[in-house]
Write an enzyme that holds these catalytic residues in place. Structure first.
Site, PDB file in Angstrom:
ATOM      1  N   GLY A 149     -12.280  12.365 -11.164  1.00  0.00           N
ATOM      2  CA  GLY A 149     -11.049  12.164 -10.393  1.00  0.00           C
ATOM      3  C   GLY A 149     -10.099  11.234 -11.112  1.00  0.00           C
ATOM      4  N   ALA A 150      -9.800  11.592 -12.371  1.00  0.00           N
ATOM      5  CA  ALA A 150      -8.929  10.738 -13.180  1.00  0.00           C
ATOM      6  C   ALA A 150      -7.456  11.059 -12.927  1.00  0.00           C
ATOM      7  CB  ALA A 150      -9.263  10.921 -14.665  1.00  0.00           C
ATOM      8  N   GLY A 151      -7.163  11.851 -11.886  1.00  0.00           N
ATOM      9  CA  GLY A 151      -5.773  12.251 -11.648  1.00  0.00           C
ATOM     10  C   GLY A 151      -5.090  11.441 -10.573  1.00  0.00           C
ATOM     11  N   ASN A 153       0.156  -4.183  -6.272  1.00  0.00           N
ATOM     12  CA  ASN A 153      -0.385  -4.189  -4.908  1.00  0.00           C
ATOM     13  C   ASN A 153      -0.380  -5.583  -4.298  1.00  0.00           C
ATOM     14  OD1 ASN A 153      -2.595  -5.500  -6.054  1.00  0.00           O
ATOM     15  ND2 ASN A 153      -4.080  -4.361  -4.839  1.00  0.00           N
ATOM     16  N   LYS A 212       3.424   1.266  -3.864  1.00  0.00           N
ATOM     17  CA  LYS A 212       2.875   0.544  -5.017  1.00  0.00           C
ATOM     18  C   LYS A 212       3.723   0.732  -6.273  1.00  0.00           C
ATOM     19  CE  LYS A 212      -2.000   0.292  -3.721  1.00  0.00           C
ATOM     20  NZ  LYS A 212      -3.383   0.402  -4.196  1.00  0.00           N
ATOM     21  N   GLY A 237     -17.137   2.387  -1.432  1.00  0.00           N
ATOM     22  CA  GLY A 237     -15.833   1.801  -1.785  1.00  0.00           C
ATOM     23  C   GLY A 237     -15.520   0.466  -1.133  1.00  0.00           C
ATOM     24  N   ASP A 259      -6.209  -4.498  -7.926  1.00  0.00           N
ATOM     25  CA  ASP A 259      -7.179  -3.390  -7.935  1.00  0.00           C
ATOM     26  C   ASP A 259      -8.036  -3.423  -9.206  1.00  0.00           C
ATOM     27  OD1 ASP A 259      -6.460  -2.321  -5.490  1.00  0.00           O
ATOM     28  OD2 ASP A 259      -4.968  -0.959  -6.344  1.00  0.00           O
ATOM     29  N   THR A 285       0.839  -1.193   0.000  1.00  0.00           N
ATOM     30  CA  THR A 285       0.000   0.000   0.000  1.00  0.00           C
ATOM     31  C   THR A 285       0.878   1.248   0.000  1.00  0.00           C
ATOM     32  OG1 THR A 285      -1.917   1.048   1.042  1.00  0.00           O
ATOM     33  CG2 THR A 285      -0.353   0.027   2.535  1.00  0.00           C
ATOM     34  N   TYR A 319     -15.066   5.025   1.259  1.00  0.00           N
ATOM     35  CA  TYR A 319     -15.771   4.086   2.145  1.00  0.00           C
ATOM     36  C   TYR A 319     -15.874   4.603   3.580  1.00  0.00           C
ATOM     37  CZ  TYR A 319     -10.922   2.622   2.770  1.00  0.00           C
ATOM     38  OH  TYR A 319      -9.567   2.615   2.977  1.00  0.00           O
TER      39      TYR A 319
HETATM   40  P1  NAP Z   1      -4.960  10.530  -4.873  1.00  0.00           P
HETATM   41  O1  NAP Z   1      -3.967   9.732  -5.643  1.00  0.00           O
HETATM   42  O2  NAP Z   1      -4.472  11.530  -3.882  1.00  0.00           O
HETATM   43  O3  NAP Z   1      -5.976  11.252  -5.912  1.00  0.00           O
HETATM   44  C1  NAP Z   1      -6.900  12.170  -5.503  1.00  0.00           C
HETATM   45  C2  NAP Z   1      -7.849  12.529  -6.672  1.00  0.00           C
HETATM   46  O4  NAP Z   1      -8.883  13.316  -6.101  1.00  0.00           O
HETATM   47  C3  NAP Z   1      -7.206  13.367  -7.767  1.00  0.00           C
HETATM   48  O5  NAP Z   1      -7.837  13.073  -8.992  1.00  0.00           O
HETATM   49  C4  NAP Z   1      -7.518  14.791  -7.291  1.00  0.00           C
HETATM   50  O6  NAP Z   1      -7.544  15.750  -8.336  1.00  0.00           O
HETATM   51  C5  NAP Z   1      -8.904  14.608  -6.746  1.00  0.00           C
HETATM   52  N1  NAP Z   1      -9.239  15.616  -5.740  1.00  0.00           N
HETATM   53  C6  NAP Z   1      -8.721  15.741  -4.504  1.00  0.00           C
HETATM   54  N2  NAP Z   1      -9.288  16.785  -3.875  1.00  0.00           N
HETATM   55  C7  NAP Z   1     -10.181  17.338  -4.750  1.00  0.00           C
HETATM   56  C8  NAP Z   1     -11.084  18.445  -4.698  1.00  0.00           C
HETATM   57  N3  NAP Z   1     -11.171  19.207  -3.602  1.00  0.00           N
HETATM   58  N4  NAP Z   1     -11.854  18.698  -5.782  1.00  0.00           N
HETATM   59  C9  NAP Z   1     -11.784  17.934  -6.896  1.00  0.00           C
HETATM   60  N5  NAP Z   1     -10.932  16.864  -7.000  1.00  0.00           N
HETATM   61  C10 NAP Z   1     -10.157  16.586  -5.945  1.00  0.00           C
HETATM   62  O7  NAP Z   1      -5.905   9.567  -4.034  1.00  0.00           O
HETATM   63  P2  NAP Z   1      -6.299   8.030  -4.344  1.00  0.00           P
HETATM   64  O8  NAP Z   1      -5.393   7.120  -3.635  1.00  0.00           O
HETATM   65  O9  NAP Z   1      -6.485   7.872  -5.813  1.00  0.00           O
HETATM   66  O10 NAP Z   1      -7.718   7.945  -3.596  1.00  0.00           O
HETATM   67  C11 NAP Z   1      -8.861   8.632  -4.082  1.00  0.00           C
HETATM   68  C12 NAP Z   1     -10.107   8.145  -3.328  1.00  0.00           C
HETATM   69  O11 NAP Z   1     -10.330   6.766  -3.585  1.00  0.00           O
HETATM   70  C13 NAP Z   1     -10.009   8.274  -1.805  1.00  0.00           C
HETATM   71  O12 NAP Z   1     -11.272   8.630  -1.310  1.00  0.00           O
HETATM   72  C14 NAP Z   1      -9.660   6.874  -1.343  1.00  0.00           C
HETATM   73  O13 NAP Z   1     -10.118   6.625  -0.021  1.00  0.00           O
HETATM   74  C15 NAP Z   1     -10.424   6.050  -2.355  1.00  0.00           C
HETATM   75  N6  NAP Z   1      -9.847   4.711  -2.582  1.00  0.00           N
HETATM   76  C16 NAP Z   1     -10.688   3.655  -2.507  1.00  0.00           C
HETATM   77  C17 NAP Z   1     -10.213   2.382  -2.753  1.00  0.00           C
HETATM   78  C18 NAP Z   1     -11.172   1.227  -2.659  1.00  0.00           C
HETATM   79  O14 NAP Z   1     -10.762   0.084  -2.769  1.00  0.00           O
HETATM   80  N7  NAP Z   1     -12.424   1.506  -2.489  1.00  0.00           N
HETATM   81  C19 NAP Z   1      -8.870   2.158  -3.060  1.00  0.00           C
HETATM   82  C20 NAP Z   1      -8.022   3.273  -3.138  1.00  0.00           C
HETATM   83  C21 NAP Z   1      -8.528   4.540  -2.889  1.00  0.00           C
HETATM   84  P3  NAP Z   1      -6.202  16.521  -8.788  1.00  0.00           P
HETATM   85  O15 NAP Z   1      -5.498  15.602  -9.735  1.00  0.00           O
HETATM   86  O16 NAP Z   1      -6.693  17.770  -9.416  1.00  0.00           O
HETATM   87  O17 NAP Z   1      -5.399  16.766  -7.534  1.00  0.00           O
END
Ligand code: NAP
Length: 304
Positions: free
Chosen positions: A145-147, A104, A83, A265, A120, A79, A244
């Site tokens: 949230g494609a970033g 992962n 990764k 999630g 994943d 994690t 989640y």
């Molecule tokens: P990350 O790499 O930090 O990516 C964050 C994403 O959210 C980016 O696309 C970012 O946009 C966007 N974002 C953050 N704040 C924002 C705001 N105020 N307005 C609009 N967009 C915003 O995080 P991650 O690891 O991908 O995780 C993202 C989410 O998925 C979290 O909630 C996490 O808990 C969840 N998750 C779930 C699982 C599952 O198995 N269910 C697994 C992993 C993660 P920018 O590119 O513009 O910064």
């Protein structure tokens, strides 16, 4: 925060009963819910092995692989923030994990070598199939949230599945565009495109999509702004919020009010875990034992 081991004391865990034979590598790692999901699975299958958290710094990753192999570990999960490190540290990377850009799951093979995979992507596919009874390939998908890492993995897997259409949007639009350009071989023409993150652009595409995915962290805090313009969801939408915590987000509430089916999630955590378990043990994962452990961990109370 839950207890964790380090490279200095992991040998103790390998000698206890049941002996630790699986671990999740992270830094920090105390938040990981994987032990609460995998230990009930090991018990349910009568496997004499335990799953522990292992705190490792990036420069300890390679030594950690050697130590776990010598302690006869079966495998590991990886994690944040490892990764990507894992991609360059294992002996072999499965092509799908290479395409997803992250490992992962690590599997120690009988000859002592390590194989890196990514559950994943398959976990996402199984989530959509199990929870919505629909294959990803049949869907027109909008990813908010494609970033990020989570959104990126879901986008690549959707493209690998050959989904009907993939629309990417992100606060920082250039990241969505960069991701779309890497998927053009899998989804040619306008089957993969980006839109700006504006109310007008979202309103325009929403009637044309089936599945809406939140890959951002918006929804974790009650003060977060709404993800979609008011009244833009309809009863035919499927909504998958990767958040989640909380289990019911404002997006899920809005979807249900519109008559749409919506999930949080947790199922993806569950199905990626089930996939890793199946790669380690070559048998079906005891999904209900895993689901109960996970639900109990998230809600803090035993699952009904
Ligand atoms: P990350 O790499 O930090 O990516 C964050 C994403 O959210 C980016 O696309 C970012 O946009 C966007 N974002 C953050 N704040 C924002 C705001 N105020 N307005 C609009 N967009 C915003 O995080 P991650 O690891 O991908 O995780 C993202 C989410 O998925 C979290 O909630 C996490 O808990 C969840 N998750 C779930 C699982 C599952 O198995 N269910 C697994 C992993 C993660 P920018 O590119 O513009 O910064």
């Amino acid at each position: 925060m839950f207890p964790f081991y380090t490279l200095q004391n992991i040998e103790t865990a390998a000698r206890q009963s049941p002996p630790a034979r699986l671990a999740v590598f992270g830094d920090p790692v105390g938040h990981s819910l994987s032990p609460q999901m995998h230990n009930p699975a090991l018990t349910a299958c009568g496997i004499d092995a335990g799953y522990v958290r292992l705190q490792v710094k990036t420069d300890e990753f390679l030594p950690a692989l050697r130590v776990l192999r010598d302690l006869q570990f079966i495998g590991a999960n990886v994690t944040i923030p490892h990764k990507f490190t894992a991609l360059d540290s294992v002996d072999e990377v499965e092509p799908a994990a290479r395409r997803l850009g992250a490992v992962n799951t690590i599997i120690f093979r009988p000859d002592g070598s390590s194989l890196g995979r990514n559950s994943d992507g398959p976990g996402f596919v199984r989530t959509i199939q199990e929870e919505f009874q629909t294959p990803v390939k049949d869907l027109r998908i909008l990813l908010l949230g494609a970033g990020g890492g989570a959104g990126g993995a879901v986008a690549v897997q959707s493209a690998l599945e050959g989904c009907r259409q993939l629309i990417l949007t992100n606060r920082t639009e250039s990241k969505a565009q960069a991701l779309a350009s890497t998927l053009s071989d899998l989804l040619p023409g306008d089957r993969c495109r980006t839109i700006p993150w504006t109310a007008d652009a979202l309103r325009e595409v929403l009637p044309e999509v089936d599945l809406i995915i939140n890959g951002t962290s918006l929804g974790m805090s009650p003060d977060d702004p709404p993800l979609l313009p008011e009244g833009s969801l309809s009863g035919r939408h499927l909504v998958y919020d990767m958040v989640y915590k909380p289990l019911v987000t404002p997006l899920i509430t809005a979807a249900r009010q519109a008559g749409a089916r919506a999930i949080n999630g947790l199922p993806m955590l569950l199905w990626q875990g089930a996939q890793s378990f199946e790669w380690w043990f070559h048998r079906p994962a005891p999904v209900e034992a895993m689901r109960s452990g996970l639900t109990e961990a998230v809600e803090g109370v035993p699952a009904a």
